[in-house]
Every structure is written in structure tokens, then in C-alpha cells.
Design a protein around this motif. Structure first.
Motif, PDB file in Angstrom:
ATOM      1  N   LEU A 361     -10.019   4.156   0.564  1.00 32.08           N
ATOM      2  CA  LEU A 361      -9.019   3.768  -0.441  1.00 32.08           C
ATOM      3  C   LEU A 361      -7.732   4.193  -0.055  1.00 32.08           C
ATOM      4  O   LEU A 361      -6.685   3.853  -0.408  1.00 32.08           O
ATOM      5  N   TYR A 364      -4.878   2.045   1.944  1.00 32.38           N
ATOM      6  CA  TYR A 364      -3.922   0.872   1.149  1.00 32.38           C
ATOM      7  C   TYR A 364      -2.843   1.748   0.603  1.00 32.38           C
ATOM      8  O   TYR A 364      -1.537   1.089   0.203  1.00 32.38           O
ATOM      9  N   VAL A 397      -7.724  -1.848  -6.151  1.00 31.03           N
ATOM     10  CA  VAL A 397      -6.836  -1.191  -5.162  1.00 31.03           C
ATOM     11  C   VAL A 397      -5.864  -2.115  -4.411  1.00 31.03           C
ATOM     12  O   VAL A 397      -4.920  -1.671  -3.923  1.00 31.03           O
TER      13      VAL A 397
END
Length: 728
Positions: A361, A364, A397
Motif C-alpha cells: 500500500l 501508491y 488506496v
């Protein structure tokens, strides 16, 4: 006898090649002479270690002589290979180039004669790759290592040798892992004076050898991939780039580029020789042959470097941990690394995430700061973003990423190419995770389908068509289209985290039932006359056949051959999904499917996709045909810069490009000009009088008027003739 023996020994001492030949013929008869030379070698060896400049020539002669006959006296020369290897490893930098080359060549000769094994040879040659500064010697060592490993694994895998060599490569990489990361940005490209260079060079060669053995299909196991994966986290940026290019399927790294295989003949040199030397047809054929070789090598090299090394990506051990280490490395050394190096890490990390469906994650959040239209290499960064997304990526996200792309790329203050790239990037991200889009933002983006720029219009329509297929509920009613509105009740996108239902049966299996019900009396069945199953006697004599009773024959249907089945036409009016589930279930349990049957199913899928395409829009055509063909990869698995940039108008060629195109079109074409009096004419004509006069005997033309006129010509006439010849 004593006098003759001493004279023979003195003669052989001065002529080592002659003694070498005699020893190979009769080792026992010339053992005393060999021992004399062996003792002489031992004494010269002691002097050479203290003063390498003295007796260097004699030392090389003795080493070559003993290496040639070492297999004849294995007990006496048992310590000879270890002496040569230790001398090379201990005093390689102080030896003269000729001595280094001689020692290495003789050590390889001992391996070829079976005196030493491959492991003992490679333990000596691996450290020399990083030490030598001679390109010919380095190339010889590299070819010897690759050839020895390839020969050992030619018939079957030599696991003992492979494990030993892989352990050596791991050791070459791990020796430099403890040093500090330097970087390649600005002044950091210069290596500090106290930096350990030996470990860096060893690591470069470890990666280069592992890549070459993988490319030649000598090694294709998980340990080879682990070696290169360790190089991705090495402190040296040169080692990192070599490892990144291995996974990215590219060969642009410069590690060992000077020692690569021959790229083919030099076309420029051949053309220059053609201008200088005499023009002959053989030279023309030679140049044409060389051009074919160069084009073939260029095409093969291009084909090798246009796709990702998916085999290596699949064999990565613990891809989640490896991806997290890459991300940590990217964030930790963000200020030390150049943009090109960071883009390489983004590409590799995104492909690993997309291939293994991983969730890193933090990637990003890191890539958001590079999503600006004025950023260098922004198209590659957008490609990396799209490749990292999959159906398991959390939509929460991706929402800030989509908003950032829309704010930076899609507004009236930028050019049409920027808007087109932004729309295409959003489309590729949403194709992999449709829930990453907001309803209001989608409505604003699809309004660009009314743009006057064709590229922007196509990009917006592609995004609109995507959501008509995957989630028409996010679109306004007037934007859903006729097909999506009619199928709105059946299109229910799965929520995030929900897996699709497993497939029930085989799609299109009812087509085979329709084929079996067709009459089998057409012309295509004529060729089956006279065909029969093996007799009972043959079946009973074979242990591989199992007898089946006549009562059970009707339960199992053996499919037709591939040639006949592919020629059969699918009945008109039969489409996928129209037969009852019970019929498909009965077919699946009573029929043995062959490749010919699957060819029929694929043909039916294509026809079904074509019929649905006729009812839908243009965007449905490409998707339907691509999903109907099982030979093509899954849509969206691989993204290129062309997908982000979209269709572009061809730029007008400049003068150099036009001239290159003109010369390329003239290659292989017959030369322009008159064919008067030439043999290349369809109907050859006779020679001229001037050509005939050249072949006449001298005595026939001495009394001619032309010759007499030259003799009687005045000085003025001779000067005019000379001026006329110069002007012509």
C-alpha cells in the motif's frame, strides 16, 4: 651407454617440445628426463615468486611443458594445478600479461585433459573476472566458465556442479552487501576512494553469469532467480540495474557488454572496402549476405527484449517480502537515486505486484508525488501505476491516485496529449479495479467524449465503454447506452474482496450435441469408408487395452479427429447459453473431449462474440473478440506506453528519414540506365566496331589510317587530343 644417455638428456633439455612429444609416446621410458625438468621447475618457481621479472620466459615454457604431460605422471604432478591456481590468486596483479594468460590457458588445459575437475577450475576463474583488466583475457575466462557449465549440463542436470557454482555466485554477491549505498545522482556517481571496488566488480560478474546461463536455458530453477533477486538489493547501483533488467526482460545494461558475443560483420567496413577495392560480384554477394546476418541478429535481439521475463517473476521466492524490500529501498534512498533508477524500481515492483496480486500500500502513496504532467518519463510512471493494480487492491488506496491524475492531467489548462494520457491511465487502472472510481468524477470524465480532439474523444469513449460493461450503475441513464440499459439487471459487479463463482461445466458444450445430431452422410464422411477399429485379437493381445462390453458402448462417445472436426461447420442459429443445463451436464459426463472439440467451442465463441458485437458499440468489439480467443493473454495484464498515449498522428519525416527511406527502397532493385549493347538485355545485340577493334591483332591495325594519322599528327593536333581526353 652413459655418454650417449647424457648427450640425449642435454639435447632434450634444450628442446622441450621434442621431449613433450616423446613422453606422450612412451611415458615410462622418459620418466627420468621428466623428473629432471620437474625439479628444474620447482627451483625456477621459487625464484619466480621472489623476483617475477627474472626467468619469466623460462618459467612459462616449463609450465606449458608440465601441463601438456601432466596426465602421464599423475602422482608426481599432483600438486601442480594447486600451485598454478594459488599463484594466480595470490600474485595476479604483479604478474605480466603474458604470464597471466599462460597460466590461465594451462589451467584450462588441465581441466580439458581431466587432471582437475570443473569445481576446482571455476573456484580459480571466478575471482579472476573481477581482477583482470585485459579485455581479451576476461573474455576468454568468461567463455570458458559458460562453456564448462553448459557442457556439464548438456545431457542431464549436473546438480553437484550447479549447487557449487550457485554457492560461489551467492558468495560473490554477499561479500559486498555490507557496504554503504552510494547512489547514482549527481556527485554521488563518483565512487569514493576508500570504497571496496573488488566486491562490487565480483557482484556485477555474478549477475552477468547468472543472466547468461538463464538466457542459454542452462539454468532455469529458483536458485538462479534468487541470485539475481539478491542483486536487486545490492549497495552498488550498477549491480542493481543489471538485476532489474533481468526481470524486466531488457538487455540494455552495460555489465559485460564489451565481452558479449559477436554482433555480426561490420557493414560500414565492408562498404568502405567495396569502394576501395575492385568491384566484383563476389563482393556484392558478400555484402548482401552480411546484411542478412545483421538484420537477423537485430530482429532476434529485439524479439528477446520486448516482453517481461515472466518465468523469472514466477520463481521469485516469497514475492511479498521481496516487494516490500524493494519498496523500502525505493523510499530510503529516494534522494540518492536518479530518476531513471527509481523508474526501474517502480517498473519491477509494479510488475511483481500485478503478477502475484500483492498489496504494497505504501507504493501508491509514494508514486502520487510523481503524477504531474511536467514530470520526466511520466508515461512510464503511469504504466507502472496501472500494472500494479489488480482486483485485490483496496479501492480506498486508489481513490486519491485517481483524483490526482484527474486534477493534474485532465483540465482545460493542458494540451490534448496530456488529457489523453490521463484518461487512458485512469481507464487502465479502473479496468483492473472498477471500484476505484467515483460517480461524480466519472460523469465529468466521460464528458470529454464530445471533445474536438480525436485522441481525447477516443480515450473518453473507452472509459465510457468500460463502465458500460463492468458497472453501468455508476453512469447516468442517458450515458449507459442501449445494450447496457437492457442488460443492467444482469450486470451486477462483485463487491470488493468477493471472488467470482466457480465455473459450472464448459461454456458452449451444447454445440457438440448439435453436431452429433447432424446427418453423417455428407461428402466429408466419404473418406471414413473402410475405417475400422482394431480387431479383437489385437485388442486382447495388447495389455494396454481394456475390453468394454457392447452394452456400455453407448454411454461413452469418442470424439472425431482434429482434421475432420475443424472442417465441420457450427449449425446456424445455435448460440452459447441456449441449451439446458442438463444437456451440458450429460455431455460433460459421457463425452471425451479432444483438441478438435475445443476448436469447435472456440469457433462458437467467436461467432457468439461477433453476433453480440453487431448489437453493441465499437468498444465491445475489441473486448469481445479478445476474450473469445483463448490464445491471447488476458486483457489488461500488460500495459505499454502506447496504451497510455493512445493513437497519435504520424509526425512528418525530416530530410534524413526521407533519404533513408529512399535508399532502403532502392536495395535489391536493378540499377537504372541504358542496356544498349549489354548482356543483361532480353535479346543481346552485337558488339560495336570500337569494341571489335580492341580485340583485333596488333599487326592488323598497324597499317590502318587511324594509327597512321596519329603518327602524322602535328603538335597542335596532339595537344587538342590530350585536352579533349582530360575534359572527358
Amino acid at each position: 651407454m652413459t655418454k650417449g644417455h647424457s648427450s640425449r638428456g642435454a639435447l632434450l633439455t634444450a628442446n622441450l617440445p621434442q621431449l613433450q612429444n616423446l613422453i606422450k609416446r612412451d611415458p615410462a621410458g622418459y620418466k627420468d628426463e621428466f623428473l629432471q625438468q620437474w625439479n628444474h621447475y620447482q627451483s625456477v618457481m621459487l625464484i619466480f615468486e621472489q623476483r617475477p621479472d627474472e626467468q619469466a620466459d623460462r618459467f612459462r615454457e616449463l609450465v606449458t611443458f608440465i601441463a601438456q604431460v601432466a596426465q602421464c605422471y599423475p602422482e608426481e604432478t599432483a600438486s601442480f594445478p594447486s600451485q598454478i591456481a594459488s599463484l594466480l590468486l595470490r600474485s595476479f596483479s604483479t604478474l605480466v600479461p603474458d604470464t597471466r594468460k599462460t597460466l590461465v590457458q594451462n589451467l584450462v588445459m588441465l581441466r580439458n585433459k581431466g587432471v582437475i575437475g570443473s569445481i576446482e577450475l571455476l573456484q580459480t576463474l571466478f575471482p579472476l573476472l573481477a581482477k583482470t583488466t585485459s579485455a581479451p583475457l576476461r573474455s576468454f575466462i568468461r567463455r570458458t566458465i559458460l562453456l564448462d557449465i553448459r557442457t556439464a549440463n548438456q545431457k542431464s542436470q549436473n546438480h553437484k556442479l550447479n549447487r557449487a557454482v550457485q554457492a560461489m555466485l551467492f558468495g560473490m554477491l554477499e561479500r559486498g552487501m555490507g557496504s554503504e549505498m552510494v547512489g547514482d545522482k549527481g556527485k554521488l556517481r563518483e565512487r569514493p576512494a576508500d570504497a571496496p571496488r573488488q566486491g562490487m566488480d565480483e557482484a556485477v560478474w555474478a549477475i552477468a553469469l547468472a543472466k547468461e546461463l538463464w538466457r542459454k536455458s542452462v539454468w532455469n530453477d529458483e536458485k538462479t532467480v534468487s541470485i539475481v533477486a539478491l542483486g536487486c538489493l545490492h549497495p552498488s547501483t550498477k549491480v542493481q540495474k543489471a538485476a532489474y533488467y533481468f526481470f524486466l526482460g531488457d538487455d540494455e545494461d552495460e555489465a559485460g557488454s564489451s565481452d558479449e558475443e559477436d554482433e555480426g560483420p561490420d557493414i560500414r567496413q565492408l562498404k568502405h572496402q567495396r569502394l576501395v577495392k575492385k568491384k566484383t560480384r563476389s563482393e556484392d554477394r558478400k555484402i548482401a549476405k552480411a546484411m542478412k546476418v545483421v538484420k537477423k541478429k537485430t530482429k532476434s535481439k529485439t524479439d528477446e527484449t520486448t516482453s517481461t521475463n515472466f518465468g523469472a517473476l514466477q520463481l521469485i521466492r516469497d514475492p511479498q517480502t521481496f516487494a516490500e524490500k524493494l519498496h523500502d529501498h525505493l523510499q530510503r534512498y529516494d534522494k540518492r537515486l536518479s530518476l531513471d533508477h527509481k523508474v526501474l524500481i517502480m517498473q519491477l515492483l509494479s510488475r511483481i505486484m500485478g503478477y502475484h496480486k500483492l498489496c504494497v500500500l505504501g507504493f501508491y502513496g509514494y508514486i502520487v508525488k510523481y503524477l504531474t504532467y511536467h514530470q520526466l518519463r511520466v508515461t512510464v510512471i503511469l504504466v507502472s501505476l496501472a500494472q500494479s493494480v489488480h482486483e485485490l487492491t483496496p479501492p480506498d488506496v486508489l481513490l486519491p491516485v485517481i483524483r490526482k491524475i484527474a486534477q493534474e492531467f485532465i483540465h482545460p489548462g493542458v494540451g490534448s496529449e496530456v488529457i489523453r494520457a490521463g484518461l487512458n491511465a485512469i481507464r487502465e487502472v479502473c479496468r483492473r479495479q472498477p471500484w476505484s472510481m467515483e460517480e461524480d468524477l466519472l460523469g465529468d470524465l466521460v464528458e470529454y467524449r464530445k471533445s474536438r480532439d480525436k485522441g481525447v474523444m477516443v480515450a473518453a469513449r473507452g472509459l465510457l465503454q468500460l463502465y458500460r460493461e463492468v458497472n453501468p450503475g455508476l453512469l447516468k441513464r442517458r450515458e449507459r447506452g442501449k445494450t447496457a440499459s437492457m442488460a443492467e439487471s444482469s450486470v451486477t459487479p462483485l463487491p470488493y474482496g468477493h471472488a467470482p463463482k466457480p465455473a459450472e461445466g464448459i461454456e458452449g458444450l451444447e454445440l457438440l450435441r448439435a453436431q452429433d445430431e447432424q446427418p453423417q452422410d455428407g461428402p466429408e464422411w466419404d473418406e471414413w469408408e473402410g475405417w475400422d477399429i482394431e480387431s479383437d485379437s489385437d485388442a486382447s493381445s495388447s495389455s494396454d487395452w481394456i475390453a468394454v462390453s457392447s452394452e456400455d458402448e453407448g454411454d461413452i462417445v469418442i470424439s472425431d479427429s482434429e482434421e475432420e472436426a475443424t472442417d465441420r461447420q457450427i449449425p446456424t442459429g445455435v448460440t452459447l447459453g441456449t441449451a439446458p443445463a442438463q444437456i451440458a451436464e450429460n455431455l460433460a459426463t459421457t463425452k471425451i473431449l479432444t483438441p478438435a472439440d475445443f476448436a469447435i467451442l472456440n469457433k462458437g465463441k467467436l461467432e457468439s462474440a461477433a453476433s453480440s458485437m453487431m448489437k453493441g458499440s465499437r468498444g465491445t468489439k475489441r473486448k469481445a473478440l479478445s476474450t473469445a480467443n483463448p490464445a491471447e493473454p488476458e486483457a489488461g495484464t500488460f500495459v505499454t506506453e502506447a496504451d497510455i498515449m493512445g493513437p497519435r498522428k504520424r509526425v512528418k519525416a525530416d530530410y534524413e528519414e526521407r533519404m533513408a527511406s529512399i535508399h532502403e527502397g532502392r536495395e535489391g532493385r536493378e540499377k537504372f540506365g541504358s542496356k544498349k549493347g549489354k548482356k543483361s538485355k532480353e535479346v543481346p545485340s552485337s558488339t560495336t566496331n570500337r569494341q571489335k577493334a580492341r580485340n583485333k591483332p596488333v599487326m592488323m591495325i598497324l597499317s590502318s589510317n587511324a594509327v597512321r594519322g596519329k603518327k602524322r599528327a602535328s603538335l597542335r593536333e596532339k595537344q587538342q587530343r590530350l585536352r579533349k581526353g582530360k575534359r572527358s
